[in-house]
Scaffold this active site. Structure first.
Site, PDB file in Angstrom:
ATOM      1  N   ASP A 297       0.329  -1.396  -0.008  1.00  0.00           N
ATOM      2  CA  ASP A 297       0.092  -0.407  -0.152  1.00  0.00           C
ATOM      3  C   ASP A 297       1.324   0.811   0.000  1.00  0.00           C
ATOM      4  OD1 ASP A 297      -3.248   0.642   1.194  1.00  0.00           O
ATOM      5  OD2 ASP A 297      -2.294   2.656   1.288  1.00  0.00           O
TER       6      ASP A 297
ATOM      7  N   ASN B 147     -12.836  -2.746   2.269  1.00  0.00           N
ATOM      8  CA  ASN B 147     -14.133  -2.297   2.604  1.00  0.00           C
ATOM      9  C   ASN B 147     -14.577  -2.307   1.189  1.00  0.00           C
ATOM     10  OD1 ASN B 147     -12.829  -1.056   4.616  1.00  0.00           O
ATOM     11  ND2 ASN B 147     -11.761  -0.191   3.957  1.00  0.00           N
TER      12      ASN B 147
ATOM     13  N   GLY C  41     -16.367   3.668   3.167  1.00  0.00           N
ATOM     14  CA  GLY C  41     -14.887   4.400   2.815  1.00  0.00           C
ATOM     15  C   GLY C  41     -14.058   3.221   1.890  1.00  0.00           C
ATOM     16  N   GLN C  42     -14.559   2.669   1.285  1.00  0.00           N
ATOM     17  CA  GLN C  42     -13.747   2.368  -0.348  1.00  0.00           C
ATOM     18  C   GLN C  42     -13.595   3.776  -0.981  1.00  0.00           C
ATOM     19  OE1 GLN C  42     -15.758  -0.066  -2.864  1.00  0.00           O
ATOM     20  NE2 GLN C  42     -13.997  -0.359  -4.015  1.00  0.00           N
ATOM     21  N   SER C  43     -12.265   3.576  -1.628  1.00  0.00           N
ATOM     22  CA  SER C  43     -12.107   4.448  -2.305  1.00  0.00           C
ATOM     23  C   SER C  43     -11.205   4.246  -4.207  1.00  0.00           C
ATOM     24  CB  SER C  43     -10.590   5.498  -0.874  1.00  0.00           C
ATOM     25  OG  SER C  43      -9.791   5.004  -1.142  1.00  0.00           O
TER      26      SER C  43
ATOM     27  N   HIS D 251      -9.977  -4.733  -3.967  1.00  0.00           N
ATOM     28  CA  HIS D 251      -8.927  -5.001  -3.282  1.00  0.00           C
ATOM     29  C   HIS D 251      -8.913  -6.023  -1.803  1.00  0.00           C
ATOM     30  CE1 HIS D 251     -10.175  -1.302  -2.867  1.00  0.00           C
ATOM     31  NE2 HIS D 251      -9.446  -1.041  -1.203  1.00  0.00           N
TER      32      HIS D 251
ATOM     33  N   HIS E  65      -7.581  -6.064   1.948  1.00  0.00           N
ATOM     34  CA  HIS E  65      -5.916  -5.796   2.384  1.00  0.00           C
ATOM     35  C   HIS E  65      -5.765  -6.501   2.904  1.00  0.00           C
ATOM     36  CE1 HIS E  65      -7.581  -0.980   2.467  1.00  0.00           C
ATOM     37  NE2 HIS E  65      -8.202  -1.961   2.098  1.00  0.00           N
TER      38      HIS E  65
HETATM   39  P1  AMP Z   1      -9.556   0.958   0.172  1.00  0.00           P
HETATM   40  O1  AMP Z   1      -9.624   2.936   1.283  1.00  0.00           O
HETATM   41  O2  AMP Z   1     -10.480  -0.290   0.895  1.00  0.00           O
HETATM   42  O3  AMP Z   1     -10.386   1.790  -1.130  1.00  0.00           O
HETATM   43  O4  AMP Z   1      -8.300   1.030   0.182  1.00  0.00           O
HETATM   44  C1  AMP Z   1      -7.730   1.372  -1.223  1.00  0.00           C
HETATM   45  C2  AMP Z   1      -6.319   1.597  -0.869  1.00  0.00           C
HETATM   46  O5  AMP Z   1      -5.450   1.396  -2.039  1.00  0.00           O
HETATM   47  C3  AMP Z   1      -5.727   2.983   0.314  1.00  0.00           C
HETATM   48  O6  AMP Z   1      -5.574   2.189   1.775  1.00  0.00           O
HETATM   49  C4  AMP Z   1      -4.771   3.666  -1.174  1.00  0.00           C
HETATM   50  O7  AMP Z   1      -3.459   4.031   0.392  1.00  0.00           O
HETATM   51  C5  AMP Z   1      -4.125   2.400  -1.467  1.00  0.00           C
HETATM   52  N1  AMP Z   1      -3.821   2.468  -3.127  1.00  0.00           N
HETATM   53  C6  AMP Z   1      -4.338   3.903  -3.694  1.00  0.00           C
HETATM   54  N2  AMP Z   1      -3.418   4.168  -5.137  1.00  0.00           N
HETATM   55  C7  AMP Z   1      -2.146   3.671  -4.881  1.00  0.00           C
HETATM   56  C8  AMP Z   1      -1.161   2.719  -5.333  1.00  0.00           C
HETATM   57  N3  AMP Z   1      -0.907   3.688  -6.501  1.00  0.00           N
HETATM   58  N4  AMP Z   1      -0.036   2.323  -5.210  1.00  0.00           N
HETATM   59  C9  AMP Z   1      -0.773   1.230  -3.586  1.00  0.00           C
HETATM   60  N5  AMP Z   1      -1.276   1.570  -2.902  1.00  0.00           N
HETATM   61  C10 AMP Z   1      -2.557   2.252  -3.347  1.00  0.00           C
END
Ligand code: AMP
Length: 115
Positions: free
Chosen positions: A31, A88, A94-96, A101, A103
């Site tokens: 991450d 998430n 909070g899925q961004s 994915h 974690h």
């Molecule tokens: P979520 O909030 O569950 O959607 O988690 C998305 C995760 O992806 C977060 O922990 C971010 O830090 C991680 N993330 C976003 N962009 C990248 C990237 N380019 N390389 C590695 N991790 C990333």
């Protein structure tokens, strides 16, 4: 592949990542904003936006490999005392990143409940 998806671009190699696992259906990479000494994203190579879109008639290969990858990464990282797996799913979680994915977090005492 979804052209506007950052994780698809990591799968294709268009965006660099610190890749720790590569399999037929799944990759794992560190991450970019690690929340624990080990914080790795394990993702299907195929674009599926979120785990609630999982389709058992189509998606079993990567689902199984997701957990095989987690076992291997946990072993490689020495997480024998414990680790956490998190999906998430959707806005309230909070899925961004809209690409499935999982974690894997470990290497420190993790608290509960999560925020
Ligand atoms: P979520 O909030 O569950 O959607 O988690 C998305 C995760 O992806 C977060 O922990 C971010 O830090 C991680 N993330 C976003 N962009 C990248 C990237 N380019 N390389 C590695 N991790 C990333």
């Amino acid at each position: 592949m979804a052209t506007d998806c950052i994780f698809c671009k990591i799968v294709s190699g268009d965006i660099p990542a610190d890749i720790v696992y590569e399999g037929d259906h799944v990759i794992g990479f560190r991450d970019i904003n690690a929340q624990a000494p080990t914080h790795v994203q394990i993702i299907p190579r195929e674009h599926v936006a979120k785990i609630s879109d999982f389709d058992p008639s189509r998606d079993t290969a990567w689902l199984v490999e997701l957990f095989q990858a987690a076992q291997k990464i946990a072993s490689d990282e020495g997480l024998d005392k414990g680790f956490r797996l998190v999906f998430n799913n959707g806005a309230l979680s909070g899925q961004s990143v809209l690409h499935v994915h999982m974690h894997i977090l470990g290497g420190r005492q993790l608290s509960w409940p999560p925020g």
